[in-house]
Scaffold this motif. Structure first.
Motif, PDB file in Angstrom:
ATOM      1  N   UNK A  86       3.642   3.436  -5.778  1.00 11.55           N
ATOM      2  CA  UNK A  86       3.047   4.743  -5.505  1.00 11.55           C
ATOM      3  C   UNK A  86       3.977   5.636  -4.696  1.00 11.55           C
ATOM      4  N   UNK A  87       4.819   5.033  -3.885  1.00  9.26           N
ATOM      5  CA  UNK A  87       5.777   5.819  -3.099  1.00  9.26           C
ATOM      6  C   UNK A  87       6.794   6.525  -3.992  1.00  9.26           C
ATOM      7  N   UNK A  88       7.061   5.939  -5.164  1.00 15.13           N
ATOM      8  CA  UNK A  88       8.010   6.544  -6.111  1.00 15.13           C
ATOM      9  C   UNK A  88       7.487   6.315  -7.532  1.00 15.13           C
ATOM     10  N   UNK A 136       3.958  -1.660 -12.868  1.00 14.46           N
ATOM     11  CA  UNK A 136       3.364  -2.322 -11.704  1.00 14.46           C
ATOM     12  C   UNK A 136       1.933  -1.844 -11.467  1.00 14.46           C
ATOM     13  N   UNK A 137       1.713  -0.530 -11.572  1.00 14.69           N
ATOM     14  CA  UNK A 137       0.367   0.018 -11.368  1.00 14.69           C
ATOM     15  C   UNK A 137      -0.597  -0.565 -12.402  1.00 14.69           C
ATOM     16  N   UNK A 138      -0.136  -0.675 -13.651  1.00 14.75           N
ATOM     17  CA  UNK A 138      -0.980  -1.232 -14.711  1.00 14.75           C
ATOM     18  C   UNK A 138      -1.262  -2.713 -14.465  1.00 14.75           C
ATOM     19  N   UNK A 173      -4.699  -5.562   3.333  1.00 13.31           N
ATOM     20  CA  UNK A 173      -3.291  -5.172   3.208  1.00 13.31           C
ATOM     21  C   UNK A 173      -3.139  -3.689   2.861  1.00 13.31           C
ATOM     22  N   UNK A 174      -4.215  -2.930   2.976  1.00 16.09           N
ATOM     23  CA  UNK A 174      -4.135  -1.494   2.700  1.00 16.09           C
ATOM     24  C   UNK A 174      -4.390  -1.131   1.261  1.00 16.09           C
ATOM     25  N   UNK A 175      -4.991  -2.041   0.509  1.00 10.69           N
ATOM     26  CA  UNK A 175      -5.188  -1.813  -0.915  1.00 10.69           C
ATOM     27  C   UNK A 175      -6.083  -0.630  -1.239  1.00 10.69           C
ATOM     28  N   UNK A 176      -7.150  -0.400  -0.442  1.00  9.26           N
ATOM     29  CA  UNK A 176      -8.050   0.723  -0.738  1.00  9.26           C
ATOM     30  C   UNK A 176      -7.349   2.052  -0.462  1.00  9.26           C
ATOM     31  N   UNK A 177      -6.602   2.095   0.619  1.00  5.82           N
ATOM     32  CA  UNK A 177      -5.847   3.309   0.946  1.00  5.82           C
ATOM     33  C   UNK A 177      -4.923   3.676  -0.207  1.00  5.82           C
ATOM     34  N   UNK A 178      -4.249   2.658  -0.755  1.00  7.84           N
ATOM     35  CA  UNK A 178      -3.306   2.935  -1.833  1.00  7.84           C
ATOM     36  C   UNK A 178      -4.012   3.198  -3.154  1.00  7.84           C
ATOM     37  N   UNK A 216      -6.575   4.884  -3.447  1.00  9.26           N
ATOM     38  CA  UNK A 216      -6.942   6.299  -3.365  1.00  9.26           C
ATOM     39  C   UNK A 216      -5.756   7.215  -3.648  1.00  9.26           C
ATOM     40  N   UNK A 217      -4.562   6.654  -3.760  1.00  2.50           N
ATOM     41  CA  UNK A 217      -3.373   7.445  -4.094  1.00  2.50           C
ATOM     42  C   UNK A 217      -3.036   7.387  -5.577  1.00  2.50           C
ATOM     43  N   UNK A 218      -3.661   6.465  -6.300  1.00  2.67           N
ATOM     44  CA  UNK A 218      -3.286   6.216  -7.696  1.00  2.67           C
ATOM     45  C   UNK A 218      -3.412   7.457  -8.582  1.00  2.67           C
ATOM     46  N   UNK A 219      -4.519   8.210  -8.546  1.00  2.00           N
ATOM     47  CA  UNK A 219      -4.611   9.372  -9.445  1.00  2.00           C
ATOM     48  C   UNK A 219      -3.475  10.372  -9.266  1.00  2.00           C
ATOM     49  N   UNK A 220      -3.135  10.665  -8.012  1.00  2.07           N
ATOM     50  CA  UNK A 220      -2.061  11.634  -7.766  1.00  2.07           C
ATOM     51  C   UNK A 220      -0.730  11.113  -8.289  1.00  2.07           C
TER      52      UNK A 220
END
Length: 693
Positions: A124-126, A135-137, A159-164, A166-170
């Motif tokens: 998600x960072x790049x 990886x996202x898939x 491990x912060x999975x929900x936070x990340x 929430x970044x997937x659509x963008x």
């Protein structure tokens, strides 16, 4: 491998090939499930003699193997991606050593989840980097495979999975780009759906006590990274239905989304109509600070053609995160009540939901208020014992906000009047339904309540209203919305019927008369035309035809006294789903429809005068008669064309029937004339005057 590999043994696998094997097993399961019945039928008809009784068990076994193989594939890929796995490189691909027995595979799930959360963050960072999409898939698939694994879900969330998530659509949008009004490809929408389902699964496991509670998990959606509420909205748009979401989380996210919406400079681009020959008009979005510009949705009639601009505006509506979440909230009655049924934030959110700007300006203004309609209706119309107080508080908040909204709507500036010509139909229908639901309380307390006094009494389970504010609400929903007025009128007549059959009909009918008088006063005050009255009556007829009267639960749950008739009990039982029925019926009123009645008479402008308005009270006679019959206070007629003994319903037009009037006139006093007088007393209390004041 069964019978060959023992617990604790490791097997070298190619992650790509084991994934293909898992997919083929899943295809086999689907084929057996789809065609199993046909297979059994054909083999039986051929007289094959084969025992096919175990086919369904084999289908289940293949499915279990597919799910196990998919988890092995997830683990193999993760070990390959995270590094440190033992194995070897071959010309045909990497061989990764993994435990084969599922007990050993499951022991790795927490570690796997932690590593996959880290992989997701990096992708998600790049998002445009090589391999990020894959990886996202892959992690979306692993989340689905582990949906019933609390150890995996706990570790992923920690491990912060929900936070990340929430970044997937963008991130997917950044890769997909913007094409007209489309900001996510179909494949990306499906991926967002998978992540949304997994996020909700974490919350439902948490509510079930299978995952330790952590307030930061919900905060990831109410205060997401970078304040990106659009991404949060897309999780709800493409995710589970509202009644499948964790109720507490949906309530919190809905509140946060309304707060976000209230802070936006604009939710829609401005629209200016044509001024010929100088300008053809169009959408003006450049430099307006709208949230949609971050998605590449930039309408501008000066630089883009009409079709392209319209496509962009359609994309703005389709990607509105507030609409997405509120639409889901409208599928969850509990969350709707929790949001609005409190004496704190409920007031603010009620004001947000009755705002007249739940529309999209354009050549034809588009009504976006179906979600608010459902939320308002479900929140404030449930009078069952377990929900009446929360629902009553929601109704108090909504009606107070609507009375204020009436002033705001009337005070629109010139440009706003061009863009928002009418109050949104969906919200109007909701307000009509809520006012009708509490019509007995509003009418009864309005007889004695002074102006400015309103609220909900949990001690007495009663909604308190004053006539001035109630009339304002009625004017807001009735003006230019005959369908909303029709909904109110149908429920109002049924409430009058219930009042006539109550334990204290005199008092109840006086209060309902006051409500009916306020409604007539409201229509006079907004110069309700005779043609609008025709539209209302015709739409009323259609509602009754579509819902088959009260037996389908269109009326609120009546409060039955001792000795209630069996018919009254039957109607009460059918009415238990009143909020859901009201929401469903409201949808049919809002939606475009073709019916046998003319409903476009309001183009004519003959004003309904006060003398005609005062005659409205006579039209409730058949409703009073209906209540008396249902309660057993008077015997039902025999062989009367205007009475249906199966439903206990007196025809809507019975007041104009000579036979009905003869029957009514011969009833023994005080059953008829005395109760009618009580209703008239309340009606006249509303003081219907020529100016509607």
């Amino acid at each position: 491998m069964r019978g060959i590999v023992s617990m604790g043994d490791y097997v070298g696998v190619d992650p790509v090939r084991v994934r293909k094997l898992a997919d083929r097993l899943k295809d086999l399961e689907d084929a057996l499930a789809k065609h199993g019945a046909l297979i059994r039928k054909n083999f039986t008809s051929w007289g094959s003699g084969l025992d096919l009784s175990l086919l369904s068990q084999q289908t289940q076994a293949v499915g279990d193997d597919a799910r196990s193989m998919s988890k092995r594939a997830d683990l193999a890929r993760n070990l390959e991606k995270a590094g440190g796995a033992s194995g070897m490189c071959t010309p045909d691909g990497n061989i990764i050593n993994i435990p084969w027995d599922m007990t050993d595979v499951n022991k790795e799930s927490a570690k796997e989840a932690t590593q996959e959360a880290a992989t997701l963050k990096k992708a998600l960072d790049d998002p445009k980097a090589a391999g990020s999409r894959e990886d996202i898939e892959a992690i979306a698939r692993s989340l689905a495979d582990h949906q019933d694994d609390p150890a995996y879900q706990t570790a992923f969330a920690a491990a912060g999975g929900i936070v990340d998530a929430a970044r997937v659509p963008r991130a997917l949008h950044e890769e997909d780009g913007t094409h007209g009004g489309d900001v996510l490809s179909k494949d990306s929408q499906q991926l967002v759906s998978q992540y949304a389902t997994s996020v909700n699964r974490i919350f439902t496991l948490q509510s079930a006590g299978k995952i330790p509670p952590n307030p930061d998990y919900a905060k990831a959606l109410t205060d997401p990274p970078g304040g990106d509420m659009w991404s949060v909205g897309m999780l709800f748009k493409y995710g589970p239905k509202g009644n499948e979401w964790d109720t507490d989380v949906l309530t919190k996210v809905s509140g946060a989304m309304l707060d976000w919406r209230s802070k936006q400079k604009t939710m829609r681009p401005s629209y200016s109509g044509p001024i010929l020959p100088y300008s053809a008009g169009g959408y003006v979005g450049k430099g307006d600070g709208g949230w949609y510009h971050s998605l590449g949705l930039d309408p501008d009639y000066l630089s883009k053609g009409w079709d392209k601009n319209q496509s962009i505006v359609d994309g703005i509506r389709d990607n509105d995160p507030a609409l997405a979440v509120i639409n889901r909230l409208g599928e969850n009655a509990d969350a709707s009540r929790h949001l609005l049924g409190n004496n704190d934030s409920g007031k603010r959110y009620a004001a947000d939901l009755v705002d007249f700007r739940w529309q999209t300006p354009g050549p034809t203004t588009a009504d976006d208020s179906d979600g608010p309609r459902q939320v308002l209706t479900l929140a404030a119309t449930d009078q069952t014992p377990g929900h009446i107080d929360e629902s009553g508080m929601a109704a108090a908040n909504i009606l107070a906000a609507a009375a204020k909204q009436k002033d705001l709507f009337d005070g629109r500036n010139g440009h706003e009047k061009d863009e928002y010509k009418n109050y949104p139909n969906g919200t109007a229908v909701a307000l009509a339904g809520i006012t009708a639901t509490w019509a007995d309380d509003l009418g009864g307390t309005g007889m004695s309540t002074s102006s400015g006094t309103a609220g909900y009494s949990s001690r007495y389970h009663s909604l308190i209203g004053n006539n001035a504010d109630t009339v304002k609400v009625m004017q807001l929903f009735a003006k230019d919305n005959p369908g909303a007025a029709a909904m109110f009128d149908v429920a109002l007549h049924e409430k009058v019927s219930t009042a006539a059959g109550s334990t204290d009909p005199n008092k109840a009918l006086t209060g309902m008369g006051n409500t009916a008088g306020m409604f007539t006063k409201a229509k006079v005050g907004i110069t309700y035309t005779a043609a609008q009255q025709i539209d209302e009556e015709h739409k009323t007829n259609k509602i009754i035809l579509d819902t088959a009267g009260t037996l389908f639960g269109f009326v609120p749950v009546p409060k039955l006294g001792e000795g209630a008739s069996e018919l009254s009990k039957k109607i009460a039982e059918k009415s238990l789903k009143y909020p859901q029925n009201l929401a469903a019926i409201g949808r049919t009123i809002v939606a475009p429809q073709t019916d046998p009645f003319s409903t476009d008479n309001s183009s004519k402008q003959e004003t309904q005068n006060v003398a005609d308005a005062k005659k409205q009270k006579v039209s409730f006679t058949h409703s009073i008669a209906q209540g008396l019959i249902r309660s057993g206070a008077v015997p039902p007629p025999t062989d009367a064309s205007w009475y249906d003994p199966q439903t206990g319903t007196v025809a809507l037009n019975a007041d104009n029937d000579v036979d009905f009037q003869g029957w009514w006139n011969k009833l023994t006093p005080p059953a008829a004339s005395h109760y009618q007088s009580a209703f008239y007393e309340g009606f006249d209390n509303a003081e219907v005057s020529p100016d509607g004041k």
